[in-house]
Design a protein around this motif. Sequence first.
Motif, PDB file in Angstrom:
ATOM      1  N   PHE A  97      66.161 -12.647   3.080  1.00 51.40           N
ATOM      2  CA  PHE A  97      64.901 -12.802   3.941  1.00 51.40           C
ATOM      3  C   PHE A  97      63.750 -12.298   3.068  1.00 51.40           C
ATOM      4  N   ALA A  98      63.799 -11.249   2.693  1.00 52.81           N
ATOM      5  CA  ALA A  98      62.645 -10.628   2.030  1.00 52.81           C
ATOM      6  C   ALA A  98      62.439 -11.366   0.684  1.00 52.81           C
ATOM      7  N   SER A  99      63.305 -11.804  -0.091  1.00 53.49           N
ATOM      8  CA  SER A  99      63.391 -12.311  -1.046  1.00 53.49           C
ATOM      9  C   SER A  99      62.529 -13.757  -0.940  1.00 53.49           C
ATOM     10  N   TRP A 100      62.954 -14.635  -0.349  1.00 51.73           N
ATOM     11  CA  TRP A 100      62.368 -15.844   0.172  1.00 51.73           C
ATOM     12  C   TRP A 100      60.831 -15.706   0.673  1.00 51.73           C
ATOM     13  N   GLN A 101      60.581 -14.549   1.415  1.00 48.50           N
ATOM     14  CA  GLN A 101      59.354 -14.306   1.783  1.00 48.50           C
ATOM     15  C   GLN A 101      58.436 -14.124   0.595  1.00 48.50           C
TER      16      GLN A 101
END
Length: 145
Positions: A95-99
């Motif tokens: 999730f952090a990567s895509w955010q």
Amino acid sequence: MWTTEQYRKLVRASGWYDLLVTLAFATPWSFMALHGLLQDTALALHLPGSLPPFEPVHMLMANLMGSIVCVWAVLRIRDPQQAFGRYDAVGRILFASWQLYALMHGATALIGVTLFFELAWCVAQLLPVKGVAGNPAPAGRAPVV
């Protein structure tokens, strides 16, 4: 380093956090209200980036994400296993990567707030647990598995 009981409380707390943060994503009606609130907040704070209007397919993706995250959150609230905390940490890395990707491509800076919490929960859930998986158990006690 966490004790087993502290780690279970952490996993349960991360489940509650996810449930509260993503519940509004689970239905088209609640998401539209959240979208309007986020849009108004970004405009009021003069934040860089955009929050575009959502088409039906965007709405579908938001609702699917909200639904599955809510189910995953309830599982961790009801049964806060260490394995679930570790899997959740991996999910938070994704999730952090895509955010971060979205922020780098012009998404609203409001995403930075959730990015911070994703990384904080991730780090907390990756810390070792005392007496588990190769960590030394306290003297006089068998390791807890």
